[in-house]
Motif scaffolding. Structure first.
Motif, PDB file in Angstrom:
ATOM      1  N   LEU A 120     -18.643 -61.118 -36.252  1.00 19.63           N
ATOM      2  CA  LEU A 120     -18.946 -59.712 -35.982  1.00 19.63           C
ATOM      3  C   LEU A 120     -17.876 -58.791 -36.548  1.00 19.63           C
ATOM      4  CD1 LEU A 120     -20.474 -57.389 -34.535  1.00 19.63           C
ATOM      5  CD2 LEU A 120     -19.103 -57.893 -32.516  1.00 19.63           C
ATOM      6  N   TYR A 121     -16.618 -59.154 -36.348  1.00 17.77           N
ATOM      7  CA  TYR A 121     -15.521 -58.280 -36.755  1.00 17.77           C
ATOM      8  C   TYR A 121     -15.221 -58.363 -38.253  1.00 17.77           C
ATOM      9  CZ  TYR A 121     -15.125 -57.833 -31.778  1.00 17.77           C
ATOM     10  OH  TYR A 121     -15.415 -57.579 -30.452  1.00 17.77           O
ATOM     11  N   GLN A 122     -15.970 -59.203 -38.947  1.00 15.51           N
ATOM     12  CA  GLN A 122     -15.881 -59.281 -40.403  1.00 15.51           C
ATOM     13  C   GLN A 122     -17.180 -58.813 -41.047  1.00 15.51           C
ATOM     14  OE1 GLN A 122     -14.983 -63.429 -40.596  1.00 15.51           O
ATOM     15  NE2 GLN A 122     -12.812 -63.163 -40.117  1.00 15.51           N
ATOM     16  N   SER A 123     -18.038 -58.169 -40.255  1.00 16.38           N
ATOM     17  CA  SER A 123     -19.312 -57.666 -40.756  1.00 16.38           C
ATOM     18  C   SER A 123     -19.086 -56.436 -41.620  1.00 16.38           C
ATOM     19  CB  SER A 123     -20.238 -57.323 -39.595  1.00 16.38           C
ATOM     20  OG  SER A 123     -19.717 -56.226 -38.858  1.00 16.38           O
ATOM     21  N   ALA A 124     -20.120 -56.066 -42.382  1.00 14.03           N
ATOM     22  CA  ALA A 124     -20.014 -54.919 -43.281  1.00 14.03           C
ATOM     23  C   ALA A 124     -19.770 -53.627 -42.501  1.00 14.03           C
ATOM     24  CB  ALA A 124     -21.286 -54.807 -44.118  1.00 14.03           C
ATOM     25  N   VAL A 125     -20.426 -53.484 -41.335  1.00 12.64           N
ATOM     26  CA  VAL A 125     -20.266 -52.259 -40.540  1.00 12.64           C
ATOM     27  C   VAL A 125     -18.821 -52.110 -40.069  1.00 12.64           C
ATOM     28  CG1 VAL A 125     -20.899 -51.127 -38.374  1.00 12.64           C
ATOM     29  CG2 VAL A 125     -22.658 -52.186 -39.811  1.00 12.64           C
ATOM     30  N   VAL A 126     -18.262 -53.182 -39.536  1.00 11.18           N
ATOM     31  CA  VAL A 126     -16.884 -53.123 -39.043  1.00 11.18           C
ATOM     32  C   VAL A 126     -15.908 -52.969 -40.201  1.00 11.18           C
ATOM     33  CG1 VAL A 126     -15.079 -54.416 -37.851  1.00 11.18           C
ATOM     34  CG2 VAL A 126     -17.405 -54.389 -36.930  1.00 11.18           C
ATOM     35  N   GLU A 127     -16.109 -53.695 -41.269  1.00 11.22           N
ATOM     36  CA  GLU A 127     -15.206 -53.584 -42.421  1.00 11.22           C
ATOM     37  C   GLU A 127     -15.204 -52.163 -42.983  1.00 11.22           C
ATOM     38  OE1 GLU A 127     -15.773 -56.450 -45.451  1.00 11.22           O
ATOM     39  OE2 GLU A 127     -15.004 -58.114 -44.250  1.00 11.22           O
ATOM     40  N   ARG A 128     -16.373 -51.545 -43.060  1.00  9.73           N
ATOM     41  CA  ARG A 128     -16.450 -50.176 -43.578  1.00  9.73           C
ATOM     42  C   ARG A 128     -15.699 -49.213 -42.657  1.00  9.73           C
ATOM     43  NH1 ARG A 128     -21.417 -50.345 -44.512  1.00  9.73           N
ATOM     44  NH2 ARG A 128     -22.199 -49.391 -42.573  1.00  9.73           N
ATOM     45  N   ALA A 129     -15.833 -49.407 -41.343  1.00 10.07           N
ATOM     46  CA  ALA A 129     -15.131 -48.540 -40.398  1.00 10.07           C
ATOM     47  C   ALA A 129     -13.622 -48.745 -40.472  1.00 10.07           C
ATOM     48  CB  ALA A 129     -15.628 -48.798 -38.978  1.00 10.07           C
ATOM     49  N   ILE A 130     -13.199 -49.984 -40.639  1.00  6.92           N
ATOM     50  CA  ILE A 130     -11.769 -50.275 -40.782  1.00  6.92           C
ATOM     51  C   ILE A 130     -11.212 -49.617 -42.045  1.00  6.92           C
ATOM     52  CG2 ILE A 130     -10.106 -52.116 -41.310  1.00  6.92           C
ATOM     53  CD1 ILE A 130     -11.637 -53.906 -39.358  1.00  6.92           C
ATOM     54  N   GLU A 131     -11.953 -49.732 -43.134  1.00  5.22           N
ATOM     55  CA  GLU A 131     -11.474 -49.132 -44.377  1.00  5.22           C
ATOM     56  C   GLU A 131     -11.431 -47.609 -44.275  1.00  5.22           C
ATOM     57  OE1 GLU A 131      -9.950 -50.992 -46.494  1.00  5.22           O
ATOM     58  OE2 GLU A 131     -10.567 -52.585 -45.129  1.00  5.22           O
ATOM     59  N   GLY A 132     -12.372 -47.019 -43.545  1.00  6.93           N
ATOM     60  CA  GLY A 132     -12.329 -45.577 -43.325  1.00  6.93           C
ATOM     61  C   GLY A 132     -11.078 -45.160 -42.569  1.00  6.93           C
ATOM     62  N   ALA A 133     -10.684 -45.975 -41.583  1.00 11.87           N
ATOM     63  CA  ALA A 133      -9.466 -45.683 -40.825  1.00 11.87           C
ATOM     64  C   ALA A 133      -8.231 -45.827 -41.703  1.00 11.87           C
ATOM     65  CB  ALA A 133      -9.376 -46.603 -39.618  1.00 11.87           C
ATOM     66  N   HIS A 134      -8.198 -46.871 -42.526  1.00 10.34           N
ATOM     67  CA  HIS A 134      -7.077 -47.040 -43.458  1.00 10.34           C
ATOM     68  C   HIS A 134      -6.979 -45.832 -44.395  1.00 10.34           C
ATOM     69  CE1 HIS A 134      -5.420 -50.915 -42.529  1.00 10.34           C
ATOM     70  NE2 HIS A 134      -6.545 -51.572 -42.748  1.00 10.34           N
ATOM     71  N   PHE A 135      -8.118 -45.400 -44.921  1.00 13.30           N
ATOM     72  CA  PHE A 135      -8.143 -44.255 -45.830  1.00 13.30           C
ATOM     73  C   PHE A 135      -7.609 -43.004 -45.132  1.00 13.30           C
ATOM     74  CE2 PHE A 135     -10.386 -40.403 -47.208  1.00 13.30           C
ATOM     75  CZ  PHE A 135     -10.017 -40.351 -48.550  1.00 13.30           C
ATOM     76  N   ALA A 136      -8.070 -42.764 -43.911  1.00 15.96           N
ATOM     77  CA  ALA A 136      -7.633 -41.579 -43.171  1.00 15.96           C
ATOM     78  C   ALA A 136      -6.117 -41.586 -42.988  1.00 15.96           C
ATOM     79  CB  ALA A 136      -8.336 -41.522 -41.826  1.00 15.96           C
ATOM     80  N   LEU A 137      -5.561 -42.734 -42.647  1.00 17.17           N
ATOM     81  CA  LEU A 137      -4.112 -42.821 -42.417  1.00 17.17           C
ATOM     82  C   LEU A 137      -3.329 -42.630 -43.708  1.00 17.17           C
ATOM     83  CD1 LEU A 137      -4.097 -45.779 -39.876  1.00 17.17           C
ATOM     84  CD2 LEU A 137      -3.425 -43.419 -39.394  1.00 17.17           C
ATOM     85  N   ARG A 138      -3.870 -43.095 -44.819  1.00 15.82           N
ATOM     86  CA  ARG A 138      -3.181 -42.894 -46.106  1.00 15.82           C
ATOM     87  C   ARG A 138      -3.154 -41.428 -46.502  1.00 15.82           C
ATOM     88  NH1 ARG A 138      -6.192 -47.483 -47.709  1.00 15.82           N
ATOM     89  NH2 ARG A 138      -7.671 -46.124 -48.818  1.00 15.82           N
ATOM     90  N   GLU A 139      -4.242 -40.719 -46.208  1.00 14.47           N
ATOM     91  CA  GLU A 139      -4.379 -39.347 -46.677  1.00 14.47           C
ATOM     92  C   GLU A 139      -3.779 -38.309 -45.726  1.00 14.47           C
ATOM     93  OE1 GLU A 139      -5.605 -38.437 -49.647  1.00 14.47           O
ATOM     94  OE2 GLU A 139      -5.779 -40.577 -50.117  1.00 14.47           O
ATOM     95  N   ALA A 140      -3.710 -38.621 -44.443  1.00 12.91           N
ATOM     96  CA  ALA A 140      -3.206 -37.660 -43.454  1.00 12.91           C
ATOM     97  C   ALA A 140      -1.677 -37.649 -43.451  1.00 12.91           C
ATOM     98  CB  ALA A 140      -3.735 -38.015 -42.066  1.00 12.91           C
ATOM     99  N   PRO A 141      -1.084 -36.580 -42.958  1.00 11.17           N
ATOM    100  CA  PRO A 141       0.381 -36.552 -42.836  1.00 11.17           C
ATOM    101  C   PRO A 141       0.885 -37.701 -41.972  1.00 11.17           C
ATOM    102  CG  PRO A 141      -0.552 -34.361 -42.493  1.00 11.17           C
ATOM    103  CD  PRO A 141      -1.709 -35.310 -42.546  1.00 11.17           C
ATOM    104  N   ALA A 142       2.026 -38.249 -42.337  1.00 12.50           N
ATOM    105  CA  ALA A 142       2.566 -39.406 -41.606  1.00 12.50           C
ATOM    106  C   ALA A 142       2.848 -39.079 -40.149  1.00 12.50           C
ATOM    107  CB  ALA A 142       3.828 -39.903 -42.297  1.00 12.50           C
ATOM    108  N   ASP A 143       3.164 -37.810 -39.864  1.00 15.47           N
ATOM    109  CA  ASP A 143       3.504 -37.428 -38.494  1.00 15.47           C
ATOM    110  C   ASP A 143       2.323 -36.787 -37.755  1.00 15.47           C
ATOM    111  OD1 ASP A 143       3.369 -35.081 -39.939  1.00 15.47           O
ATOM    112  OD2 ASP A 143       5.208 -34.211 -39.086  1.00 15.47           O
ATOM    113  N   HIS A 144       1.106 -37.028 -38.223  1.00 18.62           N
ATOM    114  CA  HIS A 144      -0.062 -36.468 -37.541  1.00 18.62           C
ATOM    115  C   HIS A 144      -0.061 -36.954 -36.089  1.00 18.62           C
ATOM    116  CE1 HIS A 144      -4.142 -35.456 -36.487  1.00 18.62           C
ATOM    117  NE2 HIS A 144      -4.361 -34.909 -37.665  1.00 18.62           N
TER     118      HIS A 144
END
Length: 386
Positions: A287-311
C-alpha cells in the motif's frame, strides 16, 4: 506529564480530529517492533533522547519557548502579548503560536483544577475559570480586552476545553462561546485569518452545513490564500470521517496543490488527505509503495524543496513524511527528514497517539534499523539539524 501530552495532542492542526482506535492500535504494534529492532537509536546518531523530546511544538521556536518559560515563572500575560505583537502578519507562525499558547493555558488550568479537586474531594468541572483559562490568560483578557492576541488565544483555548470531553453536555455550549470569541477577535484585527481558522474547527464540531462552511472558508482564503495551516484545519471537514468523502477531501487537496504558487507548502497537502483516508485494516504490504502514496510523497518532497527552509509549517510536513517513508521502507529518505526535524514531536501523526514522544521515537528506531540494514552507519550520517 500525561495531561500535557493529551492537551497538546488535542491542539494538532486546529483540533477536532479523532482517529479510530484500530489505527492507534496498529501504530503501537508497529512502533513496538521498532523499539525491539533498534534498542539504542541514540548511539552515534546524535538524536534527542526520548525523555527530552518536546511534545509542544513540531519544530524549534526559541522566542515562543522563552515566552512560555517566562509566563510559567511569573504568571504574567505580557510575554505572550509581546510575542504575538512581534509576530505581526506572519500568519503561519502566528497561528502556530496561538495554538501553543492556548495549550499552555489549558495545561495550567488542568493543573489548577486537579489541585482544587484534590483539596475539596470533588469531581472536575469547567466553572467560570474553566471557560477563561489559566491565571495569565484570565488576567490578559481582563486587563487588555481589546488585545486581538488575547482574544485569539482565548478562542483557541475554548476549542481545547471542548475537546477535553467531546461527549460532555457542555461541548456544544463551549464551542458556541468559542465562536463568539472568534468573532470578537475578528473585529479587533479585521485583516487576520487566525480567528477564522479557529472557527473552522468550531464549525466542524458544530456540524455546520457545507454552504456555511464554504462561506467561512472563503473568508480564510481571502486573507491568507496559501496558508498551509488553514488548509490542514479545513481538510477534515471534507473527509469521510466528518461531512464529506475521500473524493471530496482529495479534490480539495489536489486543487490547492495544483493552484499553489512556487514557494508554498500546499503541494504537500495531498499527503495529509491520503493519511486521513487510510484503510482501517491494511493487509497489503505494498500500500505504501502504491502510485497514489508515491505521488503524494513526491509532492511533499517537492513542496519542501521549493518552500523557505524556515517555513513554520515545514516540520509538520516532515513529520508525516517520516511516518510514510518508514512504512514505505524508504529508510534513507526517512533518516534525512529525521535529521532535520528531530527533537520536537508536536505534529501529526504522533499527536494522535496516546504517547506522541514514544511513538515518534519508535518510528525513528525503525528508520535507523532499516538504514543500517541497507549498509548505513552513524559515521556516515550528518549531525541532526545540520
Amino acid at each position: 506529564m500525561d495531561a500535557l501530552l493529551v492537551l497538546f495532542a488535542a491542539l494538532a492542526l486546529g483540533g477536532l480530529v479523532f482517529l479510530p482506535w484500530m489505527r492507534r492500535r496498529r501504530a503501537v504494534q508497529h512502533t513496538r517492533q521498532g523499539l525491539v529492532v533498534a534498542a539504542d537509536p541514540m548511539a552515534g546518531y546524535g538524536f534527542v533522547p526520548l525523555e527530552e523530546l518536546d511534545v509542544r511544538l513540531p519544530g524549534p521556536d526559541q522566542e515562543l519557548a522563552d515566552a512560555l518559560a517566562e509566563m510559567r515563572r511569573t504568571h504574567d500575560w505580557r510575554p505572550a502579548a509581546e510575542l504575538l505583537k512581534s509576530t505581526g502578519d506572519d500568519w503561519e507562525r502566528r497561528w502556530q503560536r496561538v495554538q501553543t499558547l492556548a495549550g499552555a493555558a489549558a495545561f495550567e488550568l488542568a493543573a489548577e483544577e486537579a489541585s482544587e479537586q484534590q483539596r475539596r474531594g470533588t469531581a472536575p468541572g469547567y466553572g467560570d475559570g474553566g471557560r477563561t483559562g489559566g491565571i495569565w490568560l484570565r488576567t490578559w483578557r481582563s486587563e487588555a480586552p481589546k488585545d486581538p492576541g488575547g482574544a485569539q488565544t482565548h478562542a483557541q483555548f475554548l476549542v481545547v476545553q471542548a475537546l477535553r470531553d467531546p461527549g460532555s453536555q457542555d461541548f456544544r455550549m463551549i464551542l458556541e462561546e468559542a465562536r463568539t470569541v472568534c468573532r470578537e477577535a475578528a473585529l479587533l484585527a479585521p485583516g487576520s485569518p487566525v480567528p477564522y481558522i479557529t472557527e473552522l474547527a468550531i464549525a466542524r464540531g458544530l456540524h455546520d452545513r457545507p454552504a456555511d462552511y464554504e462561506e467561512l472558508w472563503t473568508k480564510v482564503a481571502q486573507r491568507a490564500p496559501q496558508h498551509m495551516g488553514a488548509h490542514l484545519a479545513a481538510l477534515p471537514y471534507w473527509s469521510q470521517k466528518w461531512h464529506g468523502s475521500r473524493e471530496q477531501a482529495e479534490a480539495f487537496a489536489e486543487r490547492a496543490a495544483a493552484a499553489a504558487p512556487k514557494g508554498t507548502l500546499l503541494p504537500a497537502l495531498p499527503l495529509f488527505a491520503v493519511y486521513e483516508h487510510l484503510p482501517e485494516a491494511n493487509m497489503v504490504r505494498s500500500l505504501y509503495q502504491s502510485a497514489v502514496v508515491e505521488r503524494a510523497i513526491e509532492g511533499a518532497h517537492f513542496a519542501l524543496r521549493e518552500a523557505p527552509a524556515d517555513h513554520p509549517m515545514a516540520p509538520h510536513v516532515r513529520h508525516l513524511l517520516v511516518w510514510f517513508l518508514v512504512r514505505a521502507e524508504r529508510y534513507a529518505e526517512a533518516m534525512e527528514q529525521l535529521r532535520l526535524v528531530d527533537g520536537h514531536v508536536g505534529a501529526v501523526p504522533w499527536s494522535y497517539g496516546r504517547s506522541p514522544a514514544a511513538e515518534y521515537a519508535a518510528y525513528r528506531a525503525l528508520a535507523i534499523a532499516g538504514w543500517e540494514q541497507l549498509g548505513g552507519t552513524s559515521a556516515g550520517f550528518p549531525p541532526p539539524g545540520s
